[in-house]
Scaffold this motif. Structure first.
Motif, PDB file in Angstrom:
ATOM      1  N   ILE A 175      -0.835   3.533  -8.394  1.00 35.13           N
ATOM      2  CA  ILE A 175      -1.916   2.658  -8.738  1.00 35.13           C
ATOM      3  C   ILE A 175      -2.045   2.308  -6.986  1.00 35.13           C
ATOM      4  O   ILE A 175      -2.769   2.610  -6.046  1.00 35.13           O
ATOM      5  CB  ILE A 175      -2.055   1.590  -9.157  1.00 35.13           C
ATOM      6  N   GLU A 176      -0.162   1.743  -6.532  1.00 33.61           N
ATOM      7  CA  GLU A 176      -0.370   1.799  -4.827  1.00 33.61           C
ATOM      8  C   GLU A 176      -0.139   2.159  -3.953  1.00 33.61           C
ATOM      9  O   GLU A 176      -0.538   2.684  -3.193  1.00 33.61           O
ATOM     10  CB  GLU A 176       1.172   0.580  -4.902  1.00 33.61           C
ATOM     11  N   GLY A 177       0.631   3.951  -4.992  1.00 31.53           N
ATOM     12  CA  GLY A 177      -0.078   4.648  -3.967  1.00 31.53           C
ATOM     13  C   GLY A 177      -0.859   5.241  -4.033  1.00 31.53           C
ATOM     14  O   GLY A 177      -0.910   6.114  -2.788  1.00 31.53           O
ATOM     15  N   ARG A 178      -2.445   5.881  -4.746  1.00 28.25           N
ATOM     16  CA  ARG A 178      -2.926   6.011  -4.368  1.00 28.25           C
ATOM     17  C   ARG A 178      -3.625   5.644  -3.270  1.00 28.25           C
ATOM     18  O   ARG A 178      -4.318   5.707  -2.491  1.00 28.25           O
ATOM     19  CB  ARG A 178      -3.602   5.844  -5.675  1.00 28.25           C
ATOM     20  N   SER A 179      -3.489   4.280  -3.525  1.00 21.03           N
ATOM     21  CA  SER A 179      -3.936   2.993  -2.978  1.00 21.03           C
ATOM     22  C   SER A 179      -3.379   2.969  -1.360  1.00 21.03           C
ATOM     23  O   SER A 179      -4.203   2.882  -0.129  1.00 21.03           O
ATOM     24  CB  SER A 179      -3.630   1.272  -2.667  1.00 21.03           C
ATOM     25  N   HIS A 180      -2.060   3.323  -0.832  1.00 21.99           N
ATOM     26  CA  HIS A 180      -1.509   3.734   0.527  1.00 21.99           C
ATOM     27  C   HIS A 180      -2.366   4.840   0.786  1.00 21.99           C
ATOM     28  O   HIS A 180      -2.637   5.124   1.786  1.00 21.99           O
ATOM     29  CB  HIS A 180      -0.292   3.547  -0.064  1.00 21.99           C
ATOM     30  N   GLY A 181      -2.348   5.931  -0.168  1.00 28.53           N
ATOM     31  CA  GLY A 181      -2.997   7.292   0.220  1.00 28.53           C
ATOM     32  C   GLY A 181      -3.779   7.206   1.328  1.00 28.53           C
ATOM     33  O   GLY A 181      -4.203   7.693   2.048  1.00 28.53           O
ATOM     34  N   SER A 182      -4.713   6.561   0.341  1.00 32.62           N
ATOM     35  CA  SER A 182      -6.504   6.391   0.423  1.00 32.62           C
ATOM     36  C   SER A 182      -6.541   5.763   2.093  1.00 32.62           C
ATOM     37  O   SER A 182      -7.577   6.089   3.404  1.00 32.62           O
ATOM     38  CB  SER A 182      -7.108   5.376  -0.159  1.00 32.62           C
ATOM     39  N   LEU A 183      -6.049   5.086   2.341  1.00 34.68           N
ATOM     40  CA  LEU A 183      -5.823   4.183   3.423  1.00 34.68           C
ATOM     41  C   LEU A 183      -5.118   4.867   4.370  1.00 34.68           C
ATOM     42  O   LEU A 183      -5.660   5.642   5.366  1.00 34.68           O
ATOM     43  CB  LEU A 183      -5.127   2.577   3.555  1.00 34.68           C
ATOM     44  N   HIS A 184      -3.304   5.286   4.033  1.00 30.58           N
ATOM     45  CA  HIS A 184      -3.342   6.434   5.580  1.00 30.58           C
ATOM     46  C   HIS A 184      -4.365   7.637   6.006  1.00 30.58           C
ATOM     47  O   HIS A 184      -4.172   8.648   7.010  1.00 30.58           O
ATOM     48  CB  HIS A 184      -1.912   6.915   5.196  1.00 30.58           C
ATOM     49  N   GLY A 185      -4.608   8.145   5.085  1.00 30.72           N
ATOM     50  CA  GLY A 185      -5.664   9.306   5.092  1.00 30.72           C
ATOM     51  C   GLY A 185      -6.498   9.457   5.736  1.00 30.72           C
ATOM     52  O   GLY A 185      -7.470   9.709   6.294  1.00 30.72           O
ATOM     53  N   ALA A 186      -7.516   7.481   5.735  1.00 32.35           N
ATOM     54  CA  ALA A 186      -8.784   7.177   6.632  1.00 32.35           C
ATOM     55  C   ALA A 186      -8.147   7.212   7.208  1.00 32.35           C
ATOM     56  O   ALA A 186      -9.211   7.482   8.418  1.00 32.35           O
ATOM     57  CB  ALA A 186      -9.059   6.257   5.585  1.00 32.35           C
TER      58      ALA A 186
END
Length: 140
Positions: A39-50
């Motif tokens: 869950i935290e990895g997806r959240s971090h990835g989404s933020l970094h990707g954005a």
């Protein structure tokens, strides 16, 4: 002797229970940690990707706008500037936008940043992306 054997069985039961509970606790903790990590990895990835997408989109809009402004210019420097702008646009368009596991993302983003700085130098405009975003009033 029956009493010694009975106490050994009780002692073994306690030891086995302690090992079993420790093993079950470890397994539960591992599963929960894995779940939370995803869950935290997806959240971090989404933020970094954005953030990267916003930065690259800014560069693309910048290059496209300047290309439109310079395409009809007869200035001798305009030709070199246009080639640099077209190169920047080409690099951005070659990004694999649909592949979230793209291994060379950082390398390609660095190439775009370098080409952006080169383009800004030729155009005599500031090359700091953060300053441009803050001045234009963009917010995320």
């Amino acid at each position: 002797m029956a009493s010694v054997s009975g106490s050994d069985d009780l002692f073994d039961t306690i030891l086995l229970a302690d090992n079993r509970f420790r093993g079950e606790g470890y397994q539960e903790g591992y599963e929960e940690g894995s779940r939370v990590g995803i869950i935290e990895g997806r959240s971090h990835g989404s933020l970094h990707g954005a953030k990267i997408a916003g930065e690259v989109a800014f560069y693309y809009g910048f290059a496209f706008t300047w290309k439109c402004l310079l395409q009809n210019s007869t200035d001798a420097k305009a030709s070199k500037r246009l080639k640099t702008l077209e190169s920047l646009i080409s690099i951005i368009q070659s990004f694999p936008h649909e592949d979230p596991t793209y291994e060379k993302l950082q390398e390609d983003v660095e190439r775009v940043r370098a080409k952006f700085r080169q383009t800004c130098s030729l155009l005599n405009v500031p090359a700091d992306f953060k300053d441009c975003v803050n001045q234009s009033g963009m917010s995320f």
